[in-house]
Design an enzyme around this catalytic site. Sequence first.
Site, PDB file in Angstrom:
ATOM      1  N   ALA A 151     -26.839  64.591   1.122  1.00 18.06           N
ATOM      2  CA  ALA A 151     -27.998  63.954   0.482  1.00 18.06           C
ATOM      3  C   ALA A 151     -28.225  62.628   1.194  1.00 18.06           C
ATOM      4  O   ALA A 151     -27.298  61.838   1.346  1.00 18.06           O
ATOM      5  CB  ALA A 151     -27.738  63.725  -0.996  1.00 18.06           C
ATOM      6  N   ASP A 197     -38.577  70.066   2.864  1.00 21.31           N
ATOM      7  CA  ASP A 197     -38.190  68.971   3.764  1.00 21.31           C
ATOM      8  C   ASP A 197     -39.126  68.926   4.975  1.00 21.31           C
ATOM      9  O   ASP A 197     -39.606  67.860   5.383  1.00 21.31           O
ATOM     10  CB  ASP A 197     -36.720  69.096   4.195  1.00 21.31           C
ATOM     11  CG  ASP A 197     -36.329  70.499   4.627  1.00 21.31           C
ATOM     12  OD1 ASP A 197     -37.152  71.445   4.494  1.00 21.31           O
ATOM     13  OD2 ASP A 197     -35.196  70.669   5.107  1.00 21.31           O
TER      14      ASP A 197
END
Lengths: 208, 208
Positions: free
Chosen positions: A11, A73
């Site tokens: 992350a 993403d």
Amino acid sequence: MLLCDIGNTTATFYKDRKIWSLDIDKFRLFTPDEKVYYISVNDNLEDILSNDIFVNLEPYIKFSTTYLGLGIDRAAVCYSIKTGFIVDAGSAITMDLMSNNIHLGGFILPGITTTLNSLKKISNRLDKPLNSQIDLDCIPQKTADAISYGIIKPIILLVEELSNDKPIYFTGGDGEFLSRFFKNAIYDRALIFRGMLKAIDENKEIIC
Amino acid sequence: MLLCDIGNTTATFYKDRKIWSLDIDKFRLFTPDEKVYYISVNDNLEDILSNDIFVNLEPYIKFSTTYLGLGIDRAAVCYSIKTGFIVDAGSAITMDLMSNNIHLGGFILPGITTTLNSLKKISNRLDKPLNSQIDLDCIPQKTADAISYGIIKPIILLVEELSNDKPIYFTGGDGEFLSRFFKNAIYDRALIFRGMLKAIDENKEIIC
């Protein structure tokens, strides 16, 4: 404002122009004390992300495209660019074309490390590190150069062929290295976060 | 005359224009009743190949090159061509340039199946088969096409960029498929055996 790009193994956070990362196992133990605006491609974190302190930006990252199955993403990176050819070079390399906020399509190749590892598995003779100083104007004369050339040259040819006169943007772990092969390319590590910030900015009343 | 190209997992035979293969485990049990003219990249067969019925052609496959570490299988393929750009598409893809029997150099990329497997390992979302019918004039609009484009397009750009006006030869398991993307390319499954036959022909008095 704290942003987070959640992948399958890492992350990555962004705040006040600073970027840092946590392994997913550590992210599971992370207890934020402010709202975390995130996108995630990780399907195994629903329990954690259901907490109201986490705000999913995926519904706000929307642009015109006929591409089916664009990961969030990759979409966030594209969303940051109005017009340009975008290369996101990580474990996979994605290349996408944006024109006036319309996504025209894109494609995928294995990243540099992924390619080196796949060659290594074929034969020990192909277990060589990347020669980042390779001269791409000469045809290689030894295995290490032959591998490095086979990785870098196709990327350059693809960018040259498909970017036309559009600005070229690089991001991702190998983005800075690859951007050096182009005179006018822009390297921006934070492209994905710029896309997320744009989504927040355009939806302030709803999100914040 | 029986020829054999010995790899790490397979031994491939050639006789009277017929080609067939044995797994290496089966090759170990193979007892030839005539001389086997071979090349080998397999370092684990010295006991078997020390038998006089096996004749190693490696010493006779010689041409001018400054390339260090050219595998004998790749050398045999190059040896079959006087002038041309040679693509050997197997688990790795090698591309080599020959000019008047001089090897000018070459390079290496992962093969089609190797690339598909390496993408699959990155994410289940990238686990797609090759779309062999992909239109390379359009930028892809879905993941399966994005992967197929990312595999085939770089190969085509590399061949176009480097072959100049030289004849283009394809060989190897994916050679026939890839040759279809070029108007004037020649596909020849037996290129490696033609190189071996040439070596025998040029050294008849010593070898036979």
